[in-house]
Design a protein around this motif. Structure first.
Motif, mmCIF file in Angstrom:
data_model
loop_
_atom_site.group_PDB
_atom_site.id
_atom_site.type_symbol
_atom_site.label_atom_id
_atom_site.label_comp_id
_atom_site.label_asym_id
_atom_site.label_seq_id
_atom_site.Cartn_x
_atom_site.Cartn_y
_atom_site.Cartn_z
ATOM 1 N N SER A 187 18.357 -6.072 -59.099
ATOM 2 C CA SER A 187 17.513 -5.967 -57.954
ATOM 3 C C SER A 187 16.906 -4.577 -57.934
ATOM 4 O O SER A 187 17.880 -3.415 -58.249
ATOM 5 N N ARG A 188 15.500 -4.376 -57.955
ATOM 6 C CA ARG A 188 15.112 -2.936 -58.065
ATOM 7 C C ARG A 188 14.803 -2.151 -56.679
ATOM 8 O O ARG A 188 14.500 -1.086 -56.659
ATOM 9 N N ILE A 189 15.043 -2.983 -55.645
ATOM 10 C CA ILE A 189 15.089 -2.447 -54.329
ATOM 11 C C ILE A 189 16.014 -1.042 -54.006
ATOM 12 O O ILE A 189 17.088 -1.167 -54.527
ATOM 13 N N SER A 190 15.378 -0.118 -53.647
ATOM 14 C CA SER A 190 16.308 1.053 -53.236
ATOM 15 C C SER A 190 16.249 1.092 -51.606
ATOM 16 O O SER A 190 15.439 1.500 -51.227
ATOM 17 N N TYR A 191 17.504 1.121 -51.050
ATOM 18 C CA TYR A 191 17.636 0.959 -49.570
ATOM 19 C C TYR A 191 17.224 2.487 -49.219
ATOM 20 O O TYR A 191 16.906 2.398 -47.882
ATOM 21 N N LEU A 192 17.561 3.524 -49.904
ATOM 22 C CA LEU A 192 17.054 4.716 -49.140
ATOM 23 C C LEU A 192 15.575 4.985 -49.299
ATOM 24 O O LEU A 192 14.901 5.236 -48.320
ATOM 25 N N LYS A 193 14.912 4.833 -50.547
ATOM 26 C CA LYS A 193 13.732 5.169 -50.749
ATOM 27 C C LYS A 193 12.497 4.119 -50.087
ATOM 28 O O LYS A 193 11.927 4.319 -49.206
ATOM 29 N N ASP A 194 13.044 2.777 -50.516
ATOM 30 C CA ASP A 194 12.159 1.695 -50.089
ATOM 31 C C ASP A 194 12.522 1.319 -48.724
ATOM 32 O O ASP A 194 11.594 0.955 -47.870
ATOM 33 N N GLY A 195 13.854 1.738 -48.029
ATOM 34 C CA GLY A 195 14.165 1.485 -46.659
ATOM 35 C C GLY A 195 13.166 2.468 -45.712
ATOM 36 O O GLY A 195 12.699 1.923 -44.705
ATOM 37 N N MET A 196 13.024 3.541 -46.160
ATOM 38 C CA MET A 196 12.206 4.677 -45.510
ATOM 39 C C MET A 196 10.719 4.095 -45.539
ATOM 40 O O MET A 196 10.188 4.181 -44.238
ATOM 41 N N LYS A 197 10.430 3.703 -46.641
ATOM 42 C CA LYS A 197 8.842 3.184 -46.576
ATOM 43 C C LYS A 197 8.801 2.062 -45.588
ATOM 44 O O LYS A 197 7.578 1.809 -44.960
ATOM 45 N N MET A 198 9.958 1.095 -45.732
ATOM 46 C CA MET A 198 9.632 -0.261 -44.687
ATOM 47 C C MET A 198 9.677 0.207 -43.386
ATOM 48 O O MET A 198 9.124 -0.266 -42.495
#
Length: 268
Positions: A214-225
């Motif tokens: 899985s490519r999702i980054s919970y820190l980077k992508d989480g902030m974007k979400m």
């Protein structure tokens, strides 16, 4: 050729390592289940040979199609692009990793047949159905994000992010025309829109296994979400969704938004 009963959309970005397996499993399931289905792979500007692999499969599968985005636009854009072009009476999308086995789609279809307009797969309604669990840090961040989503967005679902959702075609055609988020945060937005439109949404527990790739980054992508959720709430408070819905009701024919499409032909 008559339009299919089912359309299966697979968003794909640099998926050359697993698109062969995904197509084998999806097309095999279509045959085994006897579904009247088309499969649409949406290539999101891949830099590898994802598109070439799909085109090779298309030589033997006339109801497999390749849609190519104008560059890398994001998963939300890819899902919207595919579902708005899908011809089925029921349209659905699934991630290329098939963390939820394709056969589990029957559970989504049953919910639609029982009155739902939207059926969403859930990893958290029945945790016993998880075959491969996420690492603890991913579980922690995932649950925190879902709590924030439920609180900020007013969404009552235990799992908004599972990439396994199905829609009756009329609902999908409206919801995805109103979608504005093009990357990871699109899932809460389409559910928010569906609730605003008073569509019946059913959350369905599905078998699910975590894929370590899985490519999702919970820190980077989480902030974007989180930024996306703030944007959705801002759009709602500013009345943008209400105005868009009113405009759609006022037009006799709803025009698809400017989503660029290229349907590749087998052998090209």
């Amino acid at each position: 050729m008559a339009h299919p009963q089912l359309s299966i959309v697979i968003p794909a970005y640099n998926e050359s390592a697993r698109i062969d397996e995904a197509l084998e499993r999806v097309l095999g399931c279509v045959t085994e289940q006897g579904w009247d289905a088309e499969v649409l792979v949406v290539d999101d500007g891949s830099k590898d040979d994802t598109a070439a692999i799909v085109q090779r499969w298309m030589n033997d599968h006339p109801r497999l199609h390749l849609i190519q985005n104008p560059g890398n636009r994001g998963k939300g854009y890819s899902v919207r692009n595919g579902l708005l072009q899908a011809a089925g009476d029921i349209v659905m999308f699934t991630d290329a990793d098939l963390s939820a086995p394709m056969e589990e789609a029957n559970l989504l279809f049953a919910a639609l047949n029982n009155g739902a307009d939207v059926a969403i797969g859930s990893r958290w309604l029945d945790r016993a159905r998880q075959t491969i669990h996420q690492p603890l840090y991913r579980q922690f961040f995932g649950r925190c994000f879902n709590w924030i989503t439920r609180t900020v967005m007013g969404l009552p679902f235990k799992d908004t992010q599972c990439g396994f959702k199905a829609f009756k075609r009329p609902a999908a055609q409206v919801i995805f025309r109103l979608q504005t988020i093009e990357r990871w945060g699109f899932d809460p937005e389409i559910l928010f829109i569906a609730r605003k439109l008073k569509y019946v949404i059913r959350e369905v527990p599905v078998t699910w296994g975590h894929d370590e790739r899985s490519r999702i980054s919970y820190l980077k992508d989480g902030m974007k979400m989180l930024e996306d959720m703030a944007r959705i709430r801002g759009n709602s408070l500013a009345g943008r969704y209400d105005r868009a819905i009113a405009e759609m009701k006022d037009t006799s024919s709803m025009v698809t938004p400017p989503v660029v499409k290229v349907r590749a032909q087998a052998g090209r």
